[in-house]
Scaffold this motif. Structure first.
Motif, short mmCIF file in Angstrom:
data_model
loop_
_atom_site.label_atom_id
_atom_site.label_comp_id
_atom_site.label_asym_id
_atom_site.label_seq_id
_atom_site.Cartn_x
_atom_site.Cartn_y
_atom_site.Cartn_z
N LEU A 52 -3.59 0.30 -14.14
CA LEU A 52 -3.11 0.75 -13.39
C LEU A 52 -1.05 0.30 -14.42
N LEU A 59 1.68 2.34 -14.35
CA LEU A 59 2.34 1.95 -12.84
C LEU A 59 3.68 0.73 -12.89
N LYS A 67 -7.62 7.59 -13.44
CA LYS A 67 -5.45 6.17 -13.30
C LYS A 67 -5.06 7.72 -11.85
N LYS A 112 -2.76 5.75 -8.94
CA LYS A 112 -1.98 5.40 -9.35
C LYS A 112 -0.80 6.34 -7.90
#
Length: 99
Positions: free
Chosen positions: A15, A18, A81, A85
């Motif tokens: 992450l 993010l 990923k 997200k």
């Protein structure tokens, strides 16, 4: 069985794109937040997110994080990923909408 710090670190690395994701240890497990909003956690080295209508499109299986808890969605594909997200952003959005 408690979760490992290594698994938590792996999820946080997934992450990295993010901003605002934080992790807090809690009784052998880890709670996960996005911009201060609790969206899920790591339980027994499994990533679980809260169930809201906004993340139902991902067709995730429900799982119980611990005895007596409400079901949460199990995120199985933690290697993707972009999908991960998207799941977290939509979960947070649903939680902010009062769900």
């Amino acid at each position: 069985m408690a979760s490992t710090k290594e698994y938590c670190d792996f999820i946080l690395e997934q992450l990295i794109d993010l901003p605002g994701v934080t992790c807090r240890p809690m009784m052998g497990e880890f709670l996960l937040y996005l911009d201060g909003v609790l969206f899920g956690g790591i339980y027994d080295d499994r990533l679980l997110v809260k169930t809201v209508p906004e993340n139902a499109e991902f067709d995730m299986a429900e799982s119980i994080p611990y005895d007596g808890a409400k079901p949460m969605y199990l995120v199985e594909d933690v290697d993707d990923k972009e999908k991960l997200k998207d799941i977290i952003i939509k979960t947070k959005g649903g939680l902010q909408n009062g769900r």
